[in-house]
Write a protein that holds these residues in place. Structure first.
Motif, mmCIF file in Angstrom:
data_model
loop_
_atom_site.group_PDB
_atom_site.id
_atom_site.type_symbol
_atom_site.label_atom_id
_atom_site.label_comp_id
_atom_site.label_asym_id
_atom_site.label_seq_id
_atom_site.Cartn_x
_atom_site.Cartn_y
_atom_site.Cartn_z
ATOM 1 N N VAL A 80 11.495 43.646 -11.114
ATOM 2 C CA VAL A 80 11.609 45.076 -11.404
ATOM 3 C C VAL A 80 12.842 45.605 -10.691
ATOM 4 O O VAL A 80 13.061 45.339 -9.512
ATOM 5 C CB VAL A 80 10.352 45.857 -10.936
ATOM 6 N N SER A 81 13.638 46.353 -11.431
ATOM 7 C CA SER A 81 14.834 46.975 -10.889
ATOM 8 C C SER A 81 14.786 48.463 -11.238
ATOM 9 O O SER A 81 14.494 48.821 -12.379
ATOM 10 C CB SER A 81 16.066 46.322 -11.514
ATOM 11 N N ARG A 82 15.033 49.304 -10.260
ATOM 12 C CA ARG A 82 15.050 50.752 -10.489
ATOM 13 C C ARG A 82 16.214 51.376 -9.747
ATOM 14 O O ARG A 82 16.614 50.899 -8.698
ATOM 15 C CB ARG A 82 13.763 51.415 -9.982
ATOM 16 N N ARG A 83 16.685 52.470 -10.285
ATOM 17 C CA ARG A 83 17.735 53.247 -9.626
ATOM 18 C C ARG A 83 17.221 54.674 -9.483
ATOM 19 O O ARG A 83 16.633 55.230 -10.397
ATOM 20 C CB ARG A 83 19.002 53.242 -10.452
ATOM 21 N N CYS A 84 17.457 55.227 -8.337
ATOM 22 C CA CYS A 84 17.043 56.597 -8.070
ATOM 23 C C CYS A 84 18.276 57.339 -7.549
ATOM 24 O O CYS A 84 18.700 57.136 -6.413
ATOM 25 C CB CYS A 84 15.912 56.590 -7.038
ATOM 26 N N ASP A 85 18.888 58.145 -8.414
ATOM 27 C CA ASP A 85 20.084 58.885 -8.025
ATOM 28 C C ASP A 85 19.705 60.209 -7.377
ATOM 29 O O ASP A 85 18.847 60.927 -7.872
ATOM 30 C CB ASP A 85 20.968 59.150 -9.252
ATOM 31 N N VAL A 86 20.345 60.511 -6.291
ATOM 32 C CA VAL A 86 20.139 61.748 -5.538
ATOM 33 C C VAL A 86 18.645 61.973 -5.327
ATOM 34 O O VAL A 86 18.043 62.888 -5.877
ATOM 35 C CB VAL A 86 20.795 62.962 -6.241
ATOM 36 N N CYS A 87 18.043 61.100 -4.521
ATOM 37 C CA CYS A 87 16.598 61.124 -4.296
ATOM 38 C C CYS A 87 16.257 61.587 -2.888
ATOM 39 O O CYS A 87 17.000 61.344 -1.946
ATOM 40 C CB CYS A 87 16.024 59.725 -4.476
ATOM 41 N N THR A 88 15.078 62.171 -2.793
ATOM 42 C CA THR A 88 14.505 62.462 -1.481
ATOM 43 C C THR A 88 13.761 61.215 -1.032
ATOM 44 O O THR A 88 13.498 60.312 -1.829
ATOM 45 C CB THR A 88 13.530 63.645 -1.551
ATOM 46 N N LEU A 125 3.096 48.284 1.351
ATOM 47 C CA LEU A 125 1.946 47.469 1.735
ATOM 48 C C LEU A 125 0.637 48.103 1.280
ATOM 49 O O LEU A 125 -0.263 47.409 0.792
ATOM 50 C CB LEU A 125 1.941 47.257 3.257
ATOM 51 N N GLU A 126 0.529 49.396 1.412
ATOM 52 C CA GLU A 126 -0.678 50.110 0.984
ATOM 53 C C GLU A 126 -0.897 49.948 -0.522
ATOM 54 O O GLU A 126 -2.008 49.678 -0.983
ATOM 55 C CB GLU A 126 -0.552 51.594 1.347
ATOM 56 N N THR A 127 0.161 50.078 -1.300
ATOM 57 C CA THR A 127 0.054 49.926 -2.752
ATOM 58 C C THR A 127 -0.385 48.509 -3.111
ATOM 59 O O THR A 127 -1.257 48.319 -3.965
ATOM 60 C CB THR A 127 1.402 50.245 -3.432
ATOM 61 N N LEU A 128 0.207 47.507 -2.469
ATOM 62 C CA LEU A 128 -0.160 46.124 -2.752
ATOM 63 C C LEU A 128 -1.635 45.867 -2.428
ATOM 64 O O LEU A 128 -2.348 45.229 -3.209
ATOM 65 C CB LEU A 128 0.731 45.162 -1.967
ATOM 66 N N GLN A 129 -2.105 46.392 -1.302
ATOM 67 C CA GLN A 129 -3.503 46.202 -0.934
ATOM 68 C C GLN A 129 -4.429 46.928 -1.904
ATOM 69 O O GLN A 129 -5.464 46.392 -2.299
ATOM 70 C CB GLN A 129 -3.743 46.676 0.498
ATOM 71 N N ALA A 161 12.681 55.432 10.728
ATOM 72 C CA ALA A 161 11.467 56.154 10.339
ATOM 73 C C ALA A 161 11.239 56.082 8.829
ATOM 74 O O ALA A 161 10.110 55.912 8.367
ATOM 75 C CB ALA A 161 11.552 57.609 10.794
ATOM 76 N N VAL A 162 12.301 56.185 8.064
ATOM 77 C CA VAL A 162 12.195 56.111 6.600
ATOM 78 C C VAL A 162 11.799 54.698 6.185
ATOM 79 O O VAL A 162 10.919 54.499 5.340
ATOM 80 C CB VAL A 162 13.519 56.525 5.930
ATOM 81 N N ARG A 163 12.447 53.711 6.799
ATOM 82 C CA ARG A 163 12.120 52.308 6.509
ATOM 83 C C ARG A 163 10.635 52.055 6.756
ATOM 84 O O ARG A 163 9.950 51.444 5.934
ATOM 85 C CB ARG A 163 12.962 51.380 7.369
ATOM 86 N N LYS A 164 10.139 52.530 7.887
ATOM 87 C CA LYS A 164 8.731 52.317 8.230
ATOM 88 C C LYS A 164 7.819 52.981 7.205
ATOM 89 O O LYS A 164 6.830 52.392 6.760
ATOM 90 C CB LYS A 164 8.451 52.859 9.628
ATOM 91 N N THR A 165 8.134 54.196 6.801
ATOM 92 C CA THR A 165 7.326 54.920 5.818
ATOM 93 C C THR A 165 7.308 54.188 4.478
ATOM 94 O O THR A 165 6.257 54.027 3.861
ATOM 95 C CB THR A 165 7.864 56.356 5.628
ATOM 96 N N SER A 200 8.939 55.763 -6.067
ATOM 97 C CA SER A 200 9.612 54.762 -6.877
ATOM 98 C C SER A 200 9.220 53.351 -6.423
ATOM 99 O O SER A 200 9.018 52.455 -7.258
ATOM 100 C CB SER A 200 11.130 54.952 -6.791
ATOM 101 N N VAL A 201 9.093 53.135 -5.130
ATOM 102 C CA VAL A 201 8.642 51.842 -4.602
ATOM 103 C C VAL A 201 7.216 51.579 -5.076
ATOM 104 O O VAL A 201 6.895 50.482 -5.544
ATOM 105 C CB VAL A 201 8.731 51.805 -3.060
ATOM 106 N N GLU A 202 6.362 52.576 -4.989
ATOM 107 C CA GLU A 202 4.971 52.426 -5.425
ATOM 108 C C GLU A 202 4.902 52.072 -6.913
ATOM 109 O O GLU A 202 4.208 51.143 -7.314
ATOM 110 C CB GLU A 202 4.219 53.726 -5.155
ATOM 111 N N GLN A 203 5.650 52.786 -7.734
ATOM 112 C CA GLN A 203 5.676 52.507 -9.173
ATOM 113 C C GLN A 203 6.227 51.105 -9.455
ATOM 114 O O GLN A 203 5.748 50.402 -10.342
ATOM 115 C CB GLN A 203 6.512 53.553 -9.906
ATOM 116 N N SER A 204 7.230 50.700 -8.683
ATOM 117 C CA SER A 204 7.807 49.362 -8.852
ATOM 118 C C SER A 204 6.778 48.280 -8.554
ATOM 119 O O SER A 204 6.696 47.274 -9.272
ATOM 120 C CB SER A 204 9.019 49.180 -7.937
ATOM 121 N N MET A 205 5.978 48.468 -7.494
ATOM 122 C CA MET A 205 4.961 47.474 -7.141
ATOM 123 C C MET A 205 3.901 47.367 -8.231
ATOM 124 O O MET A 205 3.485 46.267 -8.608
ATOM 125 C CB MET A 205 4.280 47.827 -5.812
ATOM 126 N N VAL A 206 3.462 48.495 -8.751
ATOM 127 C CA VAL A 206 2.451 48.497 -9.816
ATOM 128 C C VAL A 206 2.992 47.749 -11.038
ATOM 129 O O VAL A 206 2.311 46.897 -11.615
ATOM 130 C CB VAL A 206 2.031 49.943 -10.175
#
Length: 172
Positions: free
Chosen positions: A89-97, A13-17, A3-7, A104-110
């Motif tokens: 782009v490389s990012r690390r998110c420690d102790v994330c929801t 994909l939404e950000t890229l579009q 479910a998380v993977r799908k979200t 973070s994925v959205e920001q990485s795509m931008v």
């Protein structure tokens, strides 16, 4: 979890579009599996065949690794015809929801798209289509393969050579 993977995939994909990217339809994406990519192929010329199969100009390669609630993101934007890595782009998110990972994925795509567009504005594309068989392209003293090629090069002067390919029997 699935479910998380799908979200996260949907958000990516939404950000890229939203940023003006045209995505390869799922019906064509399966064609990439028909290309015999070397194990671990993540960048460079090994991806040019995959891009050609789906008529893509750019390829997005990368993924998200998770250990507990810490996430590492690594994404690369690749010019499909040349195999040149335009941006990474490389990012690390420690102790994330999961919501934070999505942001973070959205920001990485931008950021990836911004860097990729900047690189494309800077680099020049060289298209070489040798008319005679058995010729190998050399750029600045480095072999770049044979047959039709597209390369991205930094501005400036470059030394281009087409050399007759040597057979293995004469090499040595």
């Amino acid at each position: 979890p699935a479910a998380v993977r799908k979200t996260v995939e949907e958000r990516l994909l939404e950000t890229l579009q939203q940023k003006g990217c045209q995505l390869v339809p799922a019906s064509l994406a399966g064609k990439v599996n028909t290309v015999n990519l070397p194990p671990g192929c993540q960048a460079g010329p090994c991806l040019t065949a995959a891009g050609a199969k789906v008529s893509a100009q750019r390829l997005l390669v990368g993924g998200i690794g998770a250990v507990g609630s810490s996430y590492d993101l690594l994404f690369s934007l690749i010019d499909a015809p040349s195999g040149h890595v335009l941006a990474q782009v490389s990012r690390r998110c420690d102790v994330c929801t999961f919501a934070e990972v999505g942001r973070s994925v959205e920001q990485s795509m931008v950021e990836l798209l911004r860097r990729g567009r900047r690189a494309l504005g800077y680099l020049g594309r060289l298209v070489v289509e040798p008319q005679a068989p058995g010729l190998e392209l050399w750029v600045d003293g480095v072999p770049r393969g044979s047959g039709p090629r597209q390369l991205l090069l930094a501005p400036g002067r470059h030394r281009l050579e087409l050399r007759q390919k040597q057979s293995s029997a004469t090499q040595g």
